[in-house]
Design a protein around this motif. Structure first.
Motif, PDB file in Angstrom:
ATOM      1  N   MET A   1      -0.341 -18.426   9.051  1.00 48.48           N
ATOM      2  CA  MET A   1      -0.365 -17.018   9.344  1.00 48.48           C
ATOM      3  C   MET A   1       0.507 -16.231   8.360  1.00 48.48           C
ATOM      4  SD  MET A   1       0.288 -15.171  12.896  1.00 48.48           S
ATOM      5  CE  MET A   1       1.082 -13.624  12.995  1.00 48.48           C
ATOM      6  N   LEU A   2       1.678 -16.787   8.041  1.00 47.84           N
ATOM      7  CA  LEU A   2       2.583 -16.124   7.100  1.00 47.84           C
ATOM      8  C   LEU A   2       1.937 -15.994   5.724  1.00 47.84           C
ATOM      9  CD1 LEU A   2       5.374 -14.897   6.615  1.00 47.84           C
ATOM     10  CD2 LEU A   2       6.211 -17.194   6.107  1.00 47.84           C
ATOM     11  N   LEU A   3       1.201 -17.022   5.298  1.00 43.89           N
ATOM     12  CA  LEU A   3       0.511 -16.962   4.004  1.00 43.89           C
ATOM     13  C   LEU A   3      -0.509 -15.821   3.973  1.00 43.89           C
ATOM     14  CD1 LEU A   3      -0.242 -20.707   3.197  1.00 43.89           C
ATOM     15  CD2 LEU A   3       1.142 -19.155   1.849  1.00 43.89           C
ATOM     16  N   THR A   4      -1.303 -15.719   4.996  1.00 46.42           N
ATOM     17  CA  THR A   4      -2.337 -14.690   5.047  1.00 46.42           C
ATOM     18  C   THR A   4      -1.729 -13.295   5.073  1.00 46.42           C
ATOM     19  OG1 THR A   4      -3.744 -16.228   6.272  1.00 46.42           O
ATOM     20  CG2 THR A   4      -4.370 -13.910   6.320  1.00 46.42           C
ATOM     21  N   VAL A   5      -0.719 -13.095   5.925  1.00 50.70           N
ATOM     22  CA  VAL A   5      -0.071 -11.784   6.018  1.00 50.70           C
ATOM     23  C   VAL A   5       0.568 -11.417   4.682  1.00 50.70           C
ATOM     24  CG1 VAL A   5       1.836 -10.522   7.110  1.00 50.70           C
ATOM     25  CG2 VAL A   5       0.280 -11.876   8.504  1.00 50.70           C
ATOM     26  N   SER A   6       1.196 -12.382   4.039  1.00 53.45           N
ATOM     27  CA  SER A   6       1.858 -12.122   2.756  1.00 53.45           C
ATOM     28  C   SER A   6       0.853 -11.717   1.684  1.00 53.45           C
ATOM     29  CB  SER A   6       2.623 -13.360   2.298  1.00 53.45           C
ATOM     30  OG  SER A   6       3.633 -13.681   3.197  1.00 53.45           O
ATOM     31  N   LEU A   7      -0.229 -12.448   1.582  1.00 50.28           N
ATOM     32  CA  LEU A   7      -1.242 -12.137   0.573  1.00 50.28           C
ATOM     33  C   LEU A   7      -1.892 -10.781   0.839  1.00 50.28           C
ATOM     34  CD1 LEU A   7      -2.530 -13.220  -1.969  1.00 50.28           C
ATOM     35  CD2 LEU A   7      -4.223 -14.383  -0.563  1.00 50.28           C
ATOM     36  N   MET A   8      -2.212 -10.509   2.095  1.00 53.55           N
ATOM     37  CA  MET A   8      -2.811  -9.210   2.435  1.00 53.55           C
ATOM     38  C   MET A   8      -1.834  -8.067   2.163  1.00 53.55           C
ATOM     39  SD  MET A   8      -5.781 -10.091   3.128  1.00 53.55           S
ATOM     40  CE  MET A   8      -6.465  -8.555   3.641  1.00 53.55           C
ATOM     41  N   MET A   9      -0.541  -8.309   2.395  1.00 51.63           N
ATOM     42  CA  MET A   9       0.468  -7.287   2.156  1.00 51.63           C
ATOM     43  C   MET A   9       0.532  -6.931   0.670  1.00 51.63           C
ATOM     44  SD  MET A   9       4.567  -7.582   2.535  1.00 51.63           S
ATOM     45  CE  MET A   9       4.547  -8.722   1.158  1.00 51.63           C
ATOM     46  N   VAL A  10       0.564  -7.936  -0.190  1.00 49.29           N
ATOM     47  CA  VAL A  10       0.633  -7.682  -1.633  1.00 49.29           C
ATOM     48  C   VAL A  10      -0.605  -6.921  -2.102  1.00 49.29           C
ATOM     49  CG1 VAL A  10       0.655  -8.779  -3.911  1.00 49.29           C
ATOM     50  CG2 VAL A  10       2.149  -9.638  -2.115  1.00 49.29           C
ATOM     51  N   LEU A  11      -1.755  -7.341  -1.642  1.00 51.20           N
ATOM     52  CA  LEU A  11      -2.988  -6.658  -2.040  1.00 51.20           C
ATOM     53  C   LEU A  11      -3.022  -5.219  -1.516  1.00 51.20           C
ATOM     54  CD1 LEU A  11      -5.578  -9.530  -1.487  1.00 51.20           C
ATOM     55  CD2 LEU A  11      -4.639  -8.721  -3.654  1.00 51.20           C
ATOM     56  N   ALA A  12      -2.649  -5.014  -0.264  1.00 48.86           N
ATOM     57  CA  ALA A  12      -2.681  -3.673   0.319  1.00 48.86           C
ATOM     58  C   ALA A  12      -1.693  -2.741  -0.363  1.00 48.86           C
ATOM     59  CB  ALA A  12      -2.389  -3.746   1.817  1.00 48.86           C
ATOM     60  N   TYR A  13      -0.476  -3.217  -0.619  1.00 47.39           N
ATOM     61  CA  TYR A  13       0.510  -2.373  -1.279  1.00 47.39           C
ATOM     62  C   TYR A  13       0.118  -2.050  -2.709  1.00 47.39           C
ATOM     63  CZ  TYR A  13       3.975  -2.466   2.426  1.00 47.39           C
ATOM     64  OH  TYR A  13       4.635  -2.283   3.593  1.00 47.39           O
ATOM     65  N   SER A  14      -0.467  -3.017  -3.393  1.00 51.90           N
ATOM     66  CA  SER A  14      -0.902  -2.762  -4.766  1.00 51.90           C
ATOM     67  C   SER A  14      -1.997  -1.699  -4.794  1.00 51.90           C
ATOM     68  CB  SER A  14      -1.398  -4.057  -5.413  1.00 51.90           C
ATOM     69  OG  SER A  14      -0.345  -4.990  -5.498  1.00 51.90           O
ATOM     70  N   ILE A  15      -2.934  -1.793  -3.868  1.00 52.02           N
ATOM     71  CA  ILE A  15      -4.001  -0.792  -3.791  1.00 52.02           C
ATOM     72  C   ILE A  15      -3.422   0.569  -3.419  1.00 52.02           C
ATOM     73  CG2 ILE A  15      -6.054  -0.085  -2.475  1.00 52.02           C
ATOM     74  CD1 ILE A  15      -6.783  -3.122  -2.398  1.00 52.02           C
ATOM     75  N   TYR A  16      -2.485   0.584  -2.482  1.00 54.02           N
ATOM     76  CA  TYR A  16      -1.857   1.852  -2.099  1.00 54.02           C
ATOM     77  C   TYR A  16      -1.148   2.490  -3.293  1.00 54.02           C
ATOM     78  CZ  TYR A  16       1.349   5.224  -0.121  1.00 54.02           C
ATOM     79  OH  TYR A  16       2.052   6.366   0.136  1.00 54.02           O
ATOM     80  N   PHE A  17      -0.441   1.676  -4.068  1.00 50.40           N
ATOM     81  CA  PHE A  17       0.271   2.211  -5.219  1.00 50.40           C
ATOM     82  C   PHE A  17      -0.696   2.807  -6.239  1.00 50.40           C
ATOM     83  CE2 PHE A  17       2.615   2.203  -9.183  1.00 50.40           C
ATOM     84  CZ  PHE A  17       3.826   2.740  -8.776  1.00 50.40           C
ATOM     85  N   VAL A  18      -1.819   2.143  -6.424  1.00 52.68           N
ATOM     86  CA  VAL A  18      -2.807   2.613  -7.394  1.00 52.68           C
ATOM     87  C   VAL A  18      -3.417   3.949  -6.967  1.00 52.68           C
ATOM     88  CG1 VAL A  18      -5.091   2.096  -8.358  1.00 52.68           C
ATOM     89  CG2 VAL A  18      -3.338   0.336  -8.299  1.00 52.68           C
ATOM     90  N   ILE A  19      -3.674   4.127  -5.684  1.00 50.60           N
ATOM     91  CA  ILE A  19      -4.309   5.371  -5.234  1.00 50.60           C
ATOM     92  C   ILE A  19      -3.298   6.466  -4.891  1.00 50.60           C
ATOM     93  CG2 ILE A  19      -6.369   4.189  -4.405  1.00 50.60           C
ATOM     94  CD1 ILE A  19      -5.304   4.509  -1.546  1.00 50.60           C
ATOM     95  N   SER A  20      -2.009   6.145  -4.946  1.00 48.52           N
ATOM     96  CA  SER A  20      -0.982   7.132  -4.633  1.00 48.52           C
ATOM     97  C   SER A  20      -0.962   8.233  -5.686  1.00 48.52           C
ATOM     98  CB  SER A  20       0.388   6.457  -4.579  1.00 48.52           C
ATOM     99  OG  SER A  20       1.406   7.407  -4.409  1.00 48.52           O
ATOM    100  N   PRO A  21      -0.930   9.490  -5.267  1.00 49.50           N
ATOM    101  CA  PRO A  21      -0.941  10.591  -6.239  1.00 49.50           C
ATOM    102  C   PRO A  21       0.374  10.731  -7.007  1.00 49.50           C
ATOM    103  CG  PRO A  21      -0.742  11.444  -4.009  1.00 49.50           C
ATOM    104  CD  PRO A  21      -0.966   9.964  -3.899  1.00 49.50           C
ATOM    105  N   ARG A  22       1.425  10.050  -6.598  1.00 52.17           N
ATOM    106  CA  ARG A  22       2.735  10.191  -7.241  1.00 52.17           C
ATOM    107  C   ARG A  22       2.744   9.719  -8.689  1.00 52.17           C
ATOM    108  NH1 ARG A  22       3.715   8.136  -2.137  1.00 52.17           N
ATOM    109  NH2 ARG A  22       4.803   9.588  -0.800  1.00 52.17           N
ATOM    110  N   ILE A  23       1.957   8.692  -8.985  1.00 57.38           N
ATOM    111  CA  ILE A  23       2.029   8.119 -10.331  1.00 57.38           C
ATOM    112  C   ILE A  23       1.182   8.867 -11.350  1.00 57.38           C
ATOM    113  CG2 ILE A  23       2.588   5.827  -9.490  1.00 57.38           C
ATOM    114  CD1 ILE A  23      -0.303   5.044  -9.995  1.00 57.38           C
ATOM    115  N   LYS A  24       0.431   9.838 -10.925  1.00 58.49           N
ATOM    116  CA  LYS A  24      -0.440  10.570 -11.845  1.00 58.49           C
ATOM    117  C   LYS A  24       0.322  11.569 -12.713  1.00 58.49           C
ATOM    118  CE  LYS A  24      -4.127   8.874  -9.737  1.00 58.49           C
ATOM    119  NZ  LYS A  24      -4.658   7.651 -10.188  1.00 58.49           N
TER     120      LYS A  24
END
Length: 191
Positions: A1-24
């Protein structure tokens, strides 16, 4: 369970960072445009390399290649808004991090796996939120940034650290005490 949550967390945060308007709002030749992709590329790829190699522990070559490919895709997404320098910084740090994470995953003993997953997750979370806060503060000079937004970021940081810490403790309890996992039910049929 920890493996799955960890992998999903990294993917979700990376996607969030990419779509965040702050970095534009960054100039492509600023020092921040090199720093942010490098930090996020390295920490995400170490975590991804570790998780994939633990998941596929008997296949080091395949797990390393898979870690490099997934990390390169994430690094490309992270670096694209920072220009060519950002892409190069993210890609090179991602390549190194994916290989380091994969090697680390193979070298760990079973009782060290949970500790290392929690440690790399915490490193990634702290790095992610640090970069998000830095980019938020830098972009707030040109935009209207409220304390409410900042408080939300800190609240999410605390919640994520608590979640990873709790999952790590739970995983350790289950690993050390197999009777907590599940009870085996044996059915006996008389003929």
């Amino acid at each position: 369970m920890l493996l799955t949550v960890s992998l999903m967390m990294v993917l979700a945060y990376s996607i969030y960072f990419v779509i965040s308007p702050r970095i534009k709002t960054y100039k492509q030749n600023s020092s921040l445009a090199r720093c942010v992709p490098m930090v996020l590329g390295m920490t995400s790829s170490i975590t991804i390399g570790l998780l994939i190699t633990i998941w596929m522990s008997s296949q080091l070559a395949i797990s390393t290649i898979l870690s490099i490919i997934i990390s390169a895709i994430i690094a490309l997404m992270i670096g694209k808004d920072f220009g060519i320098n950002g892409i190069l910084e993210a890609q090179t740090s991602s390549l190194m991090g994916a290989m380091m994470g994969a090697m680390l995953g193979v070298m760990l003993s079973p009782n060290e796996i949970t500790i290392m997953i929690v440690a790399t997750d915490l490193l990634y979370i702290v790095s992610f939120y640090s970069m998000l806060i830095i980019t938020t503060k830098a972009s707030s000079k040109s935009q209207n940034f409220t304390i409410k937004n900042s408080a939300f970021l800190y609240l999410m940081l605390i919640l994520n650290i608590s979640l990873i810490g709790s999952l790590g403790v739970l995983q350790t309890i289950v690993t050390e005490n197999p009777s907590v996992k599940t009870e085996k039910i044996t059915h006996v049929h008389d003929h």
